[in-house]
Scaffold this active site. Structure first.
Site, PDB file in Angstrom:
ATOM      1  N   GLY A   8       0.822  -1.207   0.000  1.00  9.24           N
ATOM      2  CA  GLY A   8       0.000   0.000   0.000  1.00  9.24           C
ATOM      3  C   GLY A   8       0.851   1.250   0.000  1.00  9.24           C
ATOM      4  N   ASP A  34       2.112  -1.644  -4.635  1.00 15.38           N
ATOM      5  CA  ASP A  34       0.719  -1.201  -4.597  1.00 15.38           C
ATOM      6  C   ASP A  34      -0.007  -1.860  -5.750  1.00 15.38           C
ATOM      7  OD1 ASP A  34      -1.698   0.275  -4.093  1.00 15.38           O
ATOM      8  OD2 ASP A  34      -0.472   1.824  -3.166  1.00 15.38           O
ATOM      9  N   ILE A  35      -1.314  -1.676  -5.778  1.00 17.57           N
ATOM     10  CA  ILE A  35      -2.133  -2.366  -6.764  1.00 17.57           C
ATOM     11  C   ILE A  35      -1.903  -1.825  -8.166  1.00 17.57           C
ATOM     12  CG2 ILE A  35      -4.156  -0.846  -6.589  1.00 17.57           C
ATOM     13  CD1 ILE A  35      -5.842  -3.523  -6.586  1.00 17.57           C
ATOM     14  N   ARG A  36      -1.322  -0.625  -8.251  1.00 19.67           N
ATOM     15  CA  ARG A  36      -0.943  -0.065  -9.554  1.00 19.67           C
ATOM     16  C   ARG A  36       0.323   0.750  -9.384  1.00 19.67           C
ATOM     17  NH1 ARG A  36      -5.494   2.333  -7.785  1.00 19.67           N
ATOM     18  NH2 ARG A  36      -6.728   0.950  -9.085  1.00 19.67           N
ATOM     19  N   ASP A  51      -1.526  -6.814  -5.663  1.00 17.69           N
ATOM     20  CA  ASP A  51      -2.832  -6.830  -5.019  1.00 17.69           C
ATOM     21  C   ASP A  51      -2.663  -7.719  -3.792  1.00 17.69           C
ATOM     22  OD1 ASP A  51      -5.388  -7.229  -4.091  1.00 17.69           O
ATOM     23  OD2 ASP A  51      -6.276  -7.615  -6.061  1.00 17.69           O
ATOM     24  N   TYR A 140     -14.608   1.082   9.459  1.00 14.75           N
ATOM     25  CA  TYR A 140     -13.166   1.354   9.573  1.00 14.75           C
ATOM     26  C   TYR A 140     -12.686   1.039  10.982  1.00 14.75           C
ATOM     27  CZ  TYR A 140      -8.859   4.194   9.665  1.00 14.75           C
ATOM     28  OH  TYR A 140      -7.566   4.651   9.804  1.00 14.75           O
TER      29      TYR A 140
END
Length: 319
Positions: A8, A34-36, A51, A140
C-alpha cells in the site's frame, strides 16, 4: 529491519514512508508495492505491482527480496468505508490476514497501523487510556479493533513480531487527502492558500487528535526499532501530538493570513464519526515503553504547511 516491503505504498502514509525508509536503510532495501504503479516511488528504488488480496503473489515477493519486515498500510479510510462497508472489510481485513499469514511463514516482523477510529462513543473522550472500552461505530473502526486483536493473537499464538500505533489524523504537505474524517485539517491549508476561503465539513467544536507527517514517520521507525523486551503493548500504542477543533486551526491560519475566511457545511456522516472519536489520547505507554516524543505542535506545523504548500503554488506545481 534490513529488507523491507511496504504494502500500500501509494497511499497517504506509504508514499512518504517509502522515501523516509529509503533514506535510512538504502533505496535498494525498501521495496514499495501497490495495486498499480505509483508515480514518484518507482523512481529511486524497487517497486512491484501487488494486489495484497493475492496471498501467493505477496509470498512470492517476500521470498524474492528476502524480506524481513512488512509494513501493511492497505486500508479504506473512515468516510470512504462508510460508503462501502463490505468492501472496507474485505480489503482491510483481507490485506491484514494475508500479511500475517505470509509473515508467519517467512518469519517477518509486521507493522500495521491502527487508528483513533478504533475507539467509539463509549470510550473516555479526554486523555483516552491505552487500555479501555473500544466499541467503534464505523466499519473502519471495527476493522482496526479486529486488526489489533489479530496482531496480538499472532504474536501470542505464533510468536510473530507484530507492532502497531493508533494514528490520529495525519496532516501532510506532500500527499492529498484520501477519504478520512480528519482530512479537513489538510484541505484547509490548500484552500487557504489557493482561494483564501474554506468550507469545513466538520462541526466547529469537534476536537480530534492530529499529527504532522514527520512525527508519524518517525513513530513507525522508532517503534519497529524498539527493544521488543520493553514492549508490553504491541497492538496497539496510543500516540499523540496535538488536539484541536476546526475553529482552532482556522484561527491559527488566520493569524498568519488575515484575509482567510472559513464557513461550515456539515457533512452528517463525518460529523457523526468525529463525535464518536476521542478528543485526546493518553500516550503515556508509548512514551514509557519505546521513548515516543513528538517534535511538532500546531504552531510549528502551521508555519511549515503554509510555507511549503505556498511555495508549490508559486512554483506552478499546484493549480
Amino acid at each position: 529491519m534490513k529488507k523491507i516491503l511496504i504494502v500500500g505504498a501509494g497511499g497517504q502514509i506509504g508514499s512518504e514512508l517509502t522515501y523516509h525508509l529509503r533514506k535510512i536503510y538504502g533505496a535498494s532495501n525498501v521495496v514499495a508495492s501497490d495495486i498499480r504503479r505509483t508515480p514518484g516511488i518507482t523512481d529511486d528504488g524497487p517497486f512491484e505491482v501487488l494486489d495484497v488480496l493475492e496471498a501467493q503473489r505477496l509470498a512470492f515477493l517476500v521470498h524474492k527480496y528476502n524480506i524481513d519486515t512488512i509494513f501493511n498500510l492497505v486500508a479504506l479510510l473512515s468516510a470512504t468505508g462508510e460508503k462501502n462497508p463490505i468492501g472496507a472489510w474485505r480489503i482491510n481485513m483481507g490485506a491484514l490476514m494475508n500479511t500475517l499469514e505470509v509473515a508467519t511463514s517467512f518469519g517477518c516482523s509486521v507493522f500495521t497501523p491502527s487508528s483513533i477510529g478504533a475507539f467509539g462513543p463509549n470510550s473516555p473522550k479526554d486523555k483516552t487510556p491505552q487500555d479501555t472500552v473500544m466499541r467503534p461505530t464505523t466499519m473502519y473502526g471495527v476493522c482496526k479493533v479486529s486488526g489489533e486483536l489479530l496482531g496480538d493473537y499472532y504474536h501470542q499464538r505464533f510468536g510473530l513480531d507484530t507492532r502497531s500505533v493508533r494514528f490520529p489524523g495525519i496532516i501532510s504537505n506532500v500527499t492529498l487527502p484520501g477519504g478520512g474524517t480528519t482530512d479537513y485539517a489538510v484541505e484547509i491549508f490548500y484552500e487557504a492558500i489557493k482561494n483564501k476561503r474554506f468550507t469545513c465539513p466538520v462541526p466547529e467544536n469537534s476536537y480530534m487528535d492530529m499529527m504532522y507527517m514527520p512525527d508519524a514517520l518517525n513513530a513507525c521507525v522508532q517503534l519497529m526499532e524498539a527493544d521488543p523486551s520493553k514492549l508490553k503493548h504491541r497492538n496497539s500504542f496510543n500516540i499523540a501530538s496535538m488536539s484541536f477543533t476546526p475553529e482552532i486551526i482556522y484561527k491559527a491560519i488566520k493569524k498568519r493570513m488575515p484575509e482567510f475566511e472559513m464557513t461550515y457545511d456539515i457533512d452528517p456522516v463525518k460529523a457523526a464519526i468525529a463525535d464518536s472519536w476521542p478528543n485526546m489520547l493518553d500516550d503515556t505507554c508509548a512514551r514509557e515503553e519505546w521513548g515516543w516524543a513528538p517534535k511538532w505542535d500546531l504552531e510549528s506545523m502551521t508555519d511549515d504547511m503554509l510555507k511549503i504548500i505556498g511555495q508549490k503554488y508559486k512554483d506552478g506545481l499546484l493549480k
